[in-house]
Design an enzyme around this catalytic site. Structure first.
Site, PDB file in Angstrom:
ATOM      1  N   CYS A  25       5.163  -0.775  -7.109  1.00  0.00           N
ATOM      2  CA  CYS A  25       4.901  -2.055  -6.135  1.00  0.00           C
ATOM      3  C   CYS A  25       4.515  -3.060  -6.337  1.00  0.00           C
ATOM      4  O   CYS A  25       4.055  -3.418  -7.661  1.00  0.00           O
ATOM      5  CB  CYS A  25       4.959  -1.445  -5.163  1.00  0.00           C
ATOM      6  SG  CYS A  25       3.299  -0.288  -4.819  1.00  0.00           S
ATOM      7  N   VAL A  26       4.159  -3.269  -5.462  1.00  0.00           N
ATOM      8  CA  VAL A  26       2.734  -5.071  -5.365  1.00  0.00           C
ATOM      9  C   VAL A  26       1.911  -4.575  -6.029  1.00  0.00           C
ATOM     10  O   VAL A  26       1.208  -5.715  -7.257  1.00  0.00           O
ATOM     11  CB  VAL A  26       2.429  -6.063  -4.357  1.00  0.00           C
ATOM     12  CG1 VAL A  26       2.085  -6.982  -4.249  1.00  0.00           C
ATOM     13  CG2 VAL A  26       3.955  -5.484  -3.360  1.00  0.00           C
TER      14      VAL A  26
END
Length: 457
Positions: A25-26
């Site tokens: 993810c981020v």
């Protein structure tokens, strides 16, 4: 390779044969392991480059910060694991329906659906910011062709969002991604969008309501999920040499009208109700709701729960024309930045001081996890400072009725999305300045040097 040592150190602790799937993810590498007991958490925490190790349900998550994309690419290249490798669907589905994993499964599902979409959505939002600036400064005429093209670019991600979430939802539920696009296409087909003139469409014994699903997400997500299970059910009974022709045909013919008549309207209803509930909560509690929401935002982000709020914010923008949750994210990011920079002036260790300044700067442009994991958790006081700054800014922005008019990365360059006549822009500036000052001052006063803290850059 820049991160070869980090990758090899991870593989020494996590046996490649124990990895079913790896994605990101981020700021986190996310592993689905065959056996969650077969890794040494302490050994992972001691690897340089890993900020924190978390186990969430059936996932092992390694927080590595803003360099995640290159780390993930090198991990797949070095390990030989294909990107987004398919996991054992049967075992995964069993886990989804265990009550103890239910909440985690929902968060993981929403993360898988929305995280891949965010870069496109944020790009559209930042383009909208540029359009607003050019319009405000009268650099380009509002009636010009240039403005028409820029508006088309900035509006497209929002208007065609159902196609994007249709694709990512299909990918999550192991359905041909093009079926996800097709389902979104059916929901946005002109017959249902424009030509019904407010009248229902009759199909055998069912009535399909004339609802506009553009810029909404829950109808598409629910339809794709339902279709994925129905397709797999139909596909089991079709001979292998006929699957290509009949599996999709039968599923779409029999079940798509039902999805249009029942599932999509339910998704539309749920989206509206989620928006109404949040509106009601903020209307009832007012500034207290804003203060509490922004105050505890660091924990929401660290738990990965912020993704679950995306459908509500999108629904607010679609139905109301504005959103009142995005400003809290903006205020949190500025508060985290302020607290981290305040601590930076008190930290004497050169590496930790450099990490504090750099991660504080990242917070100003919307990336807070490096600051939260490398500075806030270790020194504690910057975390309290961020919470205090968030509470102050959250109280003020709610009191002043600040809202965002476009979905963008909540950071300093998103300020133009608060321009909408009146003083909304001035009010958000007041709110973030208050959050920054409160968090900076608290952290600067109370942060103390802590020996033996490891920095992960």
């Amino acid at each position: 390779m820049k991160h070869e040592k980090l990758v090899k150190d991870i593989l020494k602790v996590i046996d490649k044969e124990n990895i079913k799937d790896v994605f990101f993810c981020v700021t986190r590498l996310r592993f689905i392991l065959k056996d969650m007991s077969k890794f040494d958490k302490k050994a992972l925490e001691n690897i340089e480059g890993i900020m924190q190790v978390k186990t969430v349900g059936d996932q092992l998550q390694l927080v590595v910060g803003s360099k995640i994309q290159s780390v993930y690419n090198e991990f797949c290249e070095i390990s030989g694991i294909q990107k987004n490798e398919e996991v054992d669907a049967v075992e995964e589905e069993k886990k989804k329906f265990e009550l103890k994993n239910f909440g985690t499964s929902i968060l993981n599902t929403l993360s898988s659906i929305f995280v891949p979409v965010m870069p496109v959505f944020v790009a559209g939002g930042m383009m909208k910011s540029l359009v607003l600036i050019l319009s405000m400064l009268k650099v380009i005429s509002a009636e010009s062709g240039i403005m028409a093209v820029l508006n088309a670019i900035s509006d497209a991600p929002f208007y065609f969002l159902p196609f994007m979430v249709g694709y990512t939802t299909a990918k999550k539920f192991k359905l041909n991604e093009l079926f996800g696009l097709m389902i979104a296409g059916v929901l946005l087909y002109p017959t249902f969008m424009n030509q019904t003139a407010g009248k229902t469409v009759s199909f055998l014994f069912m009535s399909i309501p004339p609802l506009n699903y553009a810029s909404s997400v829950l109808p598409t997500i629910l339809c794709v999920i339902a279709f994925a299970y129905l397709y797999k059910l139909v596909d089991r009974f079709i001979p292998n040499n006929l699957k290509l022709v009949f599996s999709g045909l039968i599923t779409f013919t029999i079940f798509m009208p039902i999805l249009l008549a029942i599932v999509a309207p339910i998704g539309n209803f749920l989206g509206i109700q989620l928006s109404n509930i949040t509106v009601g909560l903020f209307s009832t509690l007012g500034p207290v709701a804003g203060a509490l929401f922004a105050e505890f935002m660091p924990f929401i982000i660290m738990a990965g729960m912020h993704t679950a709020l995306a459908p509500i914010m999108i629904q607010n923008l679609s139905s109301l024309g504005y959103d009142f949750l995005l400003p809290a994210f903006f205020i949190n990011n500025i508060a985290v930045a302020g607290a981290t920079l305040g601590a930076a002036f008190k930290i004497k260790d050169s590496k930790m001081k450099a990490a504090a300044f750099s991660s504080g700067g990242l917070g100003i442009i919307g990336i807070t996890e490096p600051a939260l994991y490398s500075i806030s958790i270790h020194y504690k006081q910057p975390l309290f400072g961020a919470m205090i700054g968030g509470a102050v800014g959250g109280f003020i922005y709610t009191l002043l009725n600040v809202v965002a008019y476009a979905y963008t990365m909540p950071e300093i360059f998103s300020l133009p999305t608060y321009i909408h006549g009146g003083s909304n822009l001035i009010k958000i500036i007041i709110s973030i300045l208050a959050a920054f000052i409160a968090s900076f001052v608290y952290s600067f006063i109370f942060t103390k040097e802590k020996k033996g803290v490891k920095v992960n850059e």
